[in-house]
Structures are given as structure tokens and as C-alpha cells.
Scaffold this motif. Structure first.
Motif, PDB file in Angstrom:
ATOM      1  N   GLY A 174      -0.474  -3.189   5.579  1.00  0.00           N
ATOM      2  CA  GLY A 174      -1.870  -2.854   5.777  1.00  0.00           C
ATOM      3  C   GLY A 174      -2.204  -2.254   7.135  1.00  0.00           C
ATOM      4  N   ALA A 175      -1.402  -2.513   8.152  1.00  0.00           N
ATOM      5  CA  ALA A 175      -1.692  -1.981   9.480  1.00  0.00           C
ATOM      6  C   ALA A 175      -0.962  -0.682   9.754  1.00  0.00           C
ATOM      7  CB  ALA A 175      -1.328  -3.012  10.553  1.00  0.00           C
ATOM      8  N   GLY A 176      -0.212  -0.188   8.777  1.00  0.00           N
ATOM      9  CA  GLY A 176       0.488   1.076   8.940  1.00  0.00           C
ATOM     10  C   GLY A 176      -0.429   2.254   8.687  1.00  0.00           C
ATOM     11  N   GLY A 177       0.138   3.458   8.775  1.00  0.00           N
ATOM     12  CA  GLY A 177      -0.653   4.656   8.596  1.00  0.00           C
ATOM     13  C   GLY A 177      -1.362   4.699   7.262  1.00  0.00           C
ATOM     14  N   LEU A 178      -0.628   4.473   6.181  1.00  0.00           N
ATOM     15  CA  LEU A 178      -1.227   4.468   4.850  1.00  0.00           C
ATOM     16  C   LEU A 178      -2.132   3.264   4.642  1.00  0.00           C
ATOM     17  CD1 LEU A 178       1.604   5.549   2.370  1.00  0.00           C
ATOM     18  CD2 LEU A 178      -0.580   6.672   2.762  1.00  0.00           C
ATOM     19  N   GLY A 179      -1.633   2.103   5.008  1.00  0.00           N
ATOM     20  CA  GLY A 179      -2.344   0.874   4.715  1.00  0.00           C
ATOM     21  C   GLY A 179      -3.711   0.794   5.341  1.00  0.00           C
ATOM     22  N   HIS A 180      -3.831   1.191   6.604  1.00  0.00           N
ATOM     23  CA  HIS A 180      -5.130   1.010   7.261  1.00  0.00           C
ATOM     24  C   HIS A 180      -6.169   2.005   6.740  1.00  0.00           C
ATOM     25  CE1 HIS A 180      -4.375   4.420   9.996  1.00  0.00           C
ATOM     26  NE2 HIS A 180      -5.556   4.208  10.563  1.00  0.00           N
ATOM     27  N   ILE A 181      -5.717   3.120   6.171  1.00  0.00           N
ATOM     28  CA  ILE A 181      -6.646   4.042   5.515  1.00  0.00           C
ATOM     29  C   ILE A 181      -7.033   3.505   4.144  1.00  0.00           C
ATOM     30  CG2 ILE A 181      -6.955   6.367   4.617  1.00  0.00           C
ATOM     31  CD1 ILE A 181      -6.898   6.174   7.682  1.00  0.00           C
ATOM     32  N   ALA A 182      -6.052   3.018   3.380  1.00  0.00           N
ATOM     33  CA  ALA A 182      -6.336   2.480   2.049  1.00  0.00           C
ATOM     34  C   ALA A 182      -7.327   1.322   2.118  1.00  0.00           C
ATOM     35  CB  ALA A 182      -5.032   2.024   1.386  1.00  0.00           C
ATOM     36  N   ILE A 183      -7.198   0.478   3.120  1.00  0.00           N
ATOM     37  CA  ILE A 183      -8.130  -0.643   3.254  1.00  0.00           C
ATOM     38  C   ILE A 183      -9.567  -0.137   3.374  1.00  0.00           C
ATOM     39  CG2 ILE A 183      -8.885  -2.469   4.841  1.00  0.00           C
ATOM     40  CD1 ILE A 183      -5.907  -3.024   5.368  1.00  0.00           C
ATOM     41  N   GLN A 184      -9.764   0.940   4.112  1.00  0.00           N
ATOM     42  CA  GLN A 184     -11.118   1.482   4.272  1.00  0.00           C
ATOM     43  C   GLN A 184     -11.642   2.056   2.955  1.00  0.00           C
ATOM     44  OE1 GLN A 184     -11.686   3.599   8.249  1.00  0.00           O
ATOM     45  NE2 GLN A 184      -9.458   3.274   8.240  1.00  0.00           N
ATOM     46  N   TYR A 185     -10.796   2.743   2.202  1.00  0.00           N
ATOM     47  CA  TYR A 185     -11.214   3.228   0.882  1.00  0.00           C
ATOM     48  C   TYR A 185     -11.577   2.052  -0.027  1.00  0.00           C
ATOM     49  CZ  TYR A 185      -9.052   7.838   1.913  1.00  0.00           C
ATOM     50  OH  TYR A 185      -8.722   9.057   2.434  1.00  0.00           O
ATOM     51  N   LEU A 186     -10.734   1.037  -0.032  1.00  0.00           N
ATOM     52  CA  LEU A 186     -10.949  -0.115  -0.907  1.00  0.00           C
ATOM     53  C   LEU A 186     -12.211  -0.881  -0.528  1.00  0.00           C
ATOM     54  CD1 LEU A 186      -7.231  -1.243  -1.030  1.00  0.00           C
ATOM     55  CD2 LEU A 186      -8.574  -0.484  -3.002  1.00  0.00           C
ATOM     56  N   ALA A 207     -13.789  -3.846  -3.154  1.00  0.00           N
ATOM     57  CA  ALA A 207     -12.633  -4.657  -3.557  1.00  0.00           C
ATOM     58  C   ALA A 207     -12.473  -5.860  -2.637  1.00  0.00           C
ATOM     59  CB  ALA A 207     -11.370  -3.815  -3.534  1.00  0.00           C
ATOM     60  N   ARG A 208     -11.827  -6.893  -3.149  1.00  0.00           N
ATOM     61  CA  ARG A 208     -11.384  -8.025  -2.337  1.00  0.00           C
ATOM     62  C   ARG A 208      -9.968  -7.709  -1.888  1.00  0.00           C
ATOM     63  NH1 ARG A 208     -13.539 -12.905  -3.360  1.00  0.00           N
ATOM     64  NH2 ARG A 208     -12.497 -13.449  -1.399  1.00  0.00           N
ATOM     65  N   ILE A 209      -9.699  -7.754  -0.583  1.00  0.00           N
ATOM     66  CA  ILE A 209      -8.466  -7.186  -0.046  1.00  0.00           C
ATOM     67  C   ILE A 209      -7.627  -8.221   0.681  1.00  0.00           C
ATOM     68  CG2 ILE A 209      -7.488  -5.380   1.412  1.00  0.00           C
ATOM     69  CD1 ILE A 209     -10.351  -4.047   1.228  1.00  0.00           C
ATOM     70  N   ALA A 210      -6.374  -8.351   0.243  1.00  0.00           N
ATOM     71  CA  ALA A 210      -5.350  -9.082   0.986  1.00  0.00           C
ATOM     72  C   ALA A 210      -4.330  -8.058   1.469  1.00  0.00           C
ATOM     73  CB  ALA A 210      -4.671 -10.120   0.107  1.00  0.00           C
ATOM     74  N   THR A 211      -3.694  -8.323   2.590  1.00  0.00           N
ATOM     75  CA  THR A 211      -2.690  -7.389   3.086  1.00  0.00           C
ATOM     76  C   THR A 211      -1.584  -8.143   3.803  1.00  0.00           C
ATOM     77  OG1 THR A 211      -2.332  -5.424   4.472  1.00  0.00           O
ATOM     78  CG2 THR A 211      -3.967  -6.998   5.219  1.00  0.00           C
ATOM     79  N   THR A 212      -0.396  -7.575   3.774  1.00  0.00           N
ATOM     80  CA  THR A 212       0.720  -8.166   4.502  1.00  0.00           C
ATOM     81  C   THR A 212       0.844  -7.515   5.872  1.00  0.00           C
ATOM     82  OG1 THR A 212       2.295  -6.616   3.486  1.00  0.00           O
ATOM     83  CG2 THR A 212       2.005  -8.767   2.430  1.00  0.00           C
ATOM     84  N   ALA A 244      -5.117   3.793  -8.972  1.00  0.00           N
ATOM     85  CA  ALA A 244      -5.313   2.348  -9.035  1.00  0.00           C
ATOM     86  C   ALA A 244      -6.453   1.897  -9.937  1.00  0.00           C
ATOM     87  CB  ALA A 244      -5.528   1.781  -7.631  1.00  0.00           C
ATOM     88  N   LYS A 245      -7.465   2.751 -10.107  1.00  0.00           N
ATOM     89  CA  LYS A 245      -8.612   2.392 -10.954  1.00  0.00           C
ATOM     90  C   LYS A 245      -9.265   1.072 -10.498  1.00  0.00           C
ATOM     91  CE  LYS A 245      -6.621   4.692 -15.013  1.00  0.00           C
ATOM     92  NZ  LYS A 245      -5.335   5.075 -14.367  1.00  0.00           N
ATOM     93  N   VAL A 246      -9.426   0.941  -9.194  1.00  0.00           N
ATOM     94  CA  VAL A 246     -10.017  -0.276  -8.623  1.00  0.00           C
ATOM     95  C   VAL A 246     -11.521  -0.291  -8.884  1.00  0.00           C
ATOM     96  CG1 VAL A 246     -10.487  -1.498  -6.469  1.00  0.00           C
ATOM     97  CG2 VAL A 246      -8.245  -0.460  -6.852  1.00  0.00           C
ATOM     98  N   THR A 247     -12.035  -1.453  -9.262  1.00  0.00           N
ATOM     99  CA  THR A 247     -13.476  -1.637  -9.431  1.00  0.00           C
ATOM    100  C   THR A 247     -13.953  -2.759  -8.511  1.00  0.00           C
ATOM    101  OG1 THR A 247     -13.128  -3.184 -11.275  1.00  0.00           O
ATOM    102  CG2 THR A 247     -13.420  -0.855 -11.829  1.00  0.00           C
ATOM    103  N   ARG A 248     -15.260  -2.823  -8.315  1.00  0.00           N
ATOM    104  CA  ARG A 248     -15.851  -3.816  -7.408  1.00  0.00           C
ATOM    105  C   ARG A 248     -15.421  -5.233  -7.794  1.00  0.00           C
ATOM    106  NH1 ARG A 248     -19.603  -3.949  -3.636  1.00  0.00           N
ATOM    107  NH2 ARG A 248     -19.987  -1.707  -3.946  1.00  0.00           N
ATOM    108  N   GLY A 249     -14.985  -5.995  -6.798  1.00  0.00           N
ATOM    109  CA  GLY A 249     -14.580  -7.369  -7.016  1.00  0.00           C
ATOM    110  C   GLY A 249     -13.120  -7.563  -7.358  1.00  0.00           C
ATOM    111  N   ASP A 250     -12.387  -6.478  -7.621  1.00  0.00           N
ATOM    112  CA  ASP A 250     -10.953  -6.611  -7.922  1.00  0.00           C
ATOM    113  C   ASP A 250     -10.214  -7.192  -6.718  1.00  0.00           C
ATOM    114  OD1 ASP A 250     -11.181  -5.582 -10.453  1.00  0.00           O
ATOM    115  OD2 ASP A 250     -10.404  -3.590  -9.954  1.00  0.00           O
ATOM    116  N   HIS A 251      -9.278  -8.080  -6.985  1.00  0.00           N
ATOM    117  CA  HIS A 251      -8.409  -8.608  -5.938  1.00  0.00           C
ATOM    118  C   HIS A 251      -7.197  -7.687  -5.805  1.00  0.00           C
ATOM    119  CE1 HIS A 251     -10.838 -12.181  -6.672  1.00  0.00           C
ATOM    120  NE2 HIS A 251     -10.363 -12.701  -5.542  1.00  0.00           N
ATOM    121  N   VAL A 252      -7.028  -7.105  -4.615  1.00  0.00           N
ATOM    122  CA  VAL A 252      -5.926  -6.172  -4.398  1.00  0.00           C
ATOM    123  C   VAL A 252      -5.092  -6.632  -3.210  1.00  0.00           C
ATOM    124  CG1 VAL A 252      -7.325  -4.270  -5.313  1.00  0.00           C
ATOM    125  CG2 VAL A 252      -7.188  -4.615  -2.845  1.00  0.00           C
TER     126      VAL A 252
END
Length: 344
Positions: free
Chosen positions: A163-175, A180-185, A150-158
Motif C-alpha cells: 500500500g505504501a508503494g507507487g501503485l498502492g498509495h495511488i490505489a488507496i486514494q482511488y478506493l 471502500a473499506r481498505i486494509a493494506t500490507t 475490480a468492480k469495487v462498490t461502496r462498503g466493499d472490504h479490500v
């Protein structure tokens, strides 16, 4: 140590009803580079129900017509036997790994599992076996998505789909760690509460509001700079509209292209990436497997520093795996289901 063990097997593709608890031969070391792990717990992952359902229960040398397939692509346990040439772990070590789950390489829905020692590493010290079993596949997949693609940098809107699934809730913590600024479905308020607790700025209930409109209101521009599609299928094509021009879309689930082709993505100059966490195993690519094992070591360090945790949806025995897989497939889980094999 008994020469037999209990395992959850499949002999043909189908629904949860094809899962069978059987007594089978305990595996033996194949050579002096292997370890035998007494499996304490295993994750219940989308790849497991997909292999069960679609019949993709073989690897490059296996045969779905030979022996029953033991699913379970990751596990946590204790080393009880090690080959003479093993140097990285010892008998008694608590380890975790991503390995098996296909015909030709039995998985971790069993009391014992043979793994090449190069592919196991120390589990997080702060977690018990059940807590640790919720992490390997999802933490590794999210690692590749967030840090390698993803090459996410500070302040990126992602945007994180699921987000509450197995992958999503881990990715949110990494982000969150990247600033990052985080939106999730999400699909309900319980899931929204979890993702907000983990660091998401907004939770978009896709059943009640337009994802595109919510992103526009949040960012002030159309789409998000980076979109993680952890849902796939029809959501993959919809994600083209959720990604900002010159943005990046990372998909982890086999999905159909939009019926109109790649036009919507090409028009917006999107950079689209895919992740198949099982490829190194299926292709027998040793170097890529070592890379994944090294990432698991880094993930364990994050956990032990208190920077990463897993939310467990449910803990089941062999007989509860079918229902857990059904819930996982339907998107009704909050975090990760876990199979408890031994509490001894």
C-alpha cells in the motif's frame, strides 16, 4: 537546439551497473503526427529495472543488439516541435505520457523524446514537472486495476498489498473515493503512517503479524472481497488465501502459480485478473493506447481537483537512477522515485 543530447542507456541486461550516461543523437520527428518533447522529469518504475535486469529491452520491431536502449516508460516535459498534422497539442504545451523504454522506441531517461501526439496529453496544471513525473505509469496502472478490473462498490472490504508503494498509495486514494473499506500490507511504521493518512482503515505489518488473522479480525470473515497484489512473485500465491470466497484478485506483477496449481483459487471461485500496462505499446494496439491516454486526461483532472496526489520517495539525477532502481526492487521506497532531467 543541439543535435546531440545526454541520455541514460543500457547495452546489455544486468544490474544497476549496466546503466551508462552517454551523449547520443537527439531524436527527430518520424512523421507529421509526432511531437518532440524536451523531457523535464521521468518516473522510475518497476518496468524500467525489470527491462534492465531481464534483457526485455526490445519491442515488436526493435533489436537489443542494435542501438543502446534508453529506458524510462513515462515522462513529463514541454513540446518543442510538432508535426504539421498534430492538432491536439502545440509547441510550448506542458504534457505527460506513457511511451517508450524499449529498444526500437527510446524512453524518457533522456533530454528529448519523440512521441506520437495521440499519446500525449496535458499534465496536471497544479503540479510541477517533478511532482507530475511521479504519476503517469502508477496512476494509469492503478486506474485499470481499481476502475476497470475490480468492480469495487461502496462498503466493499479490500486489501491492497504494497500500500505504501507507487501503485498502492495511488490505489488507496482511488478506493477511498469509491467509499471502500481498505486494509493494506506494509513493512514498517513509516509506511503504515502514510497509508493511514491516505485513507486506509488498517495497516497490517506482514513481518510481524498474520495477514489472514488480521483480515479475519477486521472483517469478521476470512479474507477480503477484493485483493490487489502489487507485490507479486511469492505474494501472488499467498494472496489466494487473502481473498474471500467469490472474491476478486488483481495482479500486476509477473508471478509463479502456486506449486499445487490453481486448486486453492478454483475451490473458492475466485475471479483473477492481470494487468500489463505495457501491452498496448508492445502490441502496437492504437485503440488501447488511445484509451490509456484518455485515462491520463481524467487522472490529470483528478489531480487538479485536489483528489489525487503522489508521494515522492526521492528525486535523483542520471547518476542516482541505479540506486533508486535498487531500492525500488528491494521494496525500500515510500511512494515513487523520480528522475529530474532538466530544471530549466
Amino acid at each position: 537546439m543541439s543535435e546531440r543530447m545526454q541520455a541514460l542507456v543500457v547495452t546489455r541486461p544486468g544490474g544497476p551497473e549496466v546503466l551508462q550516461v552517454r551523449e547520443v543523437d537527439r531524436p527527430r520527428l518520424r512523421d507529421e503526427l509526432d511531437v518532440l518533447v524536451k523531457v523535464k522529469a521521468a518516473g522510475i518504475n518497476p518496468a524500467d529495472w525489470q527491462n534492465r535486469k531481464n534483457g526485455a529491452v526490445y519491442d515488436g520491431e526493435g533489436s537489443s543488439q542494435k542501438d543502446p536502449t534508453i529506458l524510462g516508460i513515462d515522462g513529463v516535459g514541454v513540446v518543442v516541435e510538432a508535426g504539421r498534422d498534430v492538432v491536439n497539442v502545440s509547441v510550448g504545451d506542458e504534457v505527460w505520457y506513457v511511451d517508450g523504454g524499449y529498444a526500437g522506441n527510446p524512453g524518457s531517461y533522456a533530454e528529448y523524446k519523440v512521441v506520437r501526439a495521440d499519446y500525449v496529453t496535458a499534465k496536471p496544471k497544479k503540479l510541477d514537472f517533478v511532482e507530475a513525473a511521479a504519476l503517469p505509469v502508477v496512476a494509469l496502472t492503478a486506474w485499470e486495476a481499481v476502475f476497470e478490473k475490480a468492480k469495487v462498490t461502496r462498503g466493499d472490504h479490500v486489501l491492497v498489498h504494497g500500500g505504501a508503494g507507487g501503485l498502492g498509495h495511488i490505489a488507496i486514494q482511488y478506493l477511498t473515493s469509491l467509499g471502500a473499506r481498505i486494509a493494506t500490507t506494509v513493512s514498517n511504521e513509516a509506511k503504515a503512517a502514510l497509508v493511514r493518512e491516505l485513507g486506509a482503515d488498517i495497516a497490517i505489518n506482514y513481518r510481524e503479524e498474520s495477514v489472514e488473522e488480521a483480515l479475519q479480525a477486521w472483517r469478521g470473515e476470512p479474507g477480503a472481497k477484493v485483493v490487489f497484489d502489487f507485490v507479486g512473485h511469492g505474494n501472488f500465491a499467498a494472496s489466494f488465501a487473502h481473498t474471500a470466497p467469490y472474491g476478486r484478485l488483481i495482479n500486476t506483477v509477473v508471478s509463479d502459480w502456486p506449486v499445487e496449481g490453481n486448486g486453492p483459487a478454483e475451490w473458492k471461485n475466485l475471479d483473477i485478473s492481470f494487468i500489463n500496462i505495457g501491452l498496448p505499446q508492445i502490441s502496437r494496439h492504437h485503440a488501447h493506447r488511445l484509451r490509456q491516454t484518455a485515462a491520463l486526461s481524467q487522472i490529470a483532472e483528478l489531480v487538479d481537483r485536489g483528489s489525487l496526489r503522489a508521494h515522492i520517495d526521492r528525486v535523483v539525477s542520471f547518476t542516482g537512477v541505479g540506486e533508486a532502481q535498487r531500492a525500488l526492487e528491494a521494496g525500500d521506497t515510500l511512494g515513487r522515485p523520480v528522475l529530474l532531467i532538466s530544471s530549466e
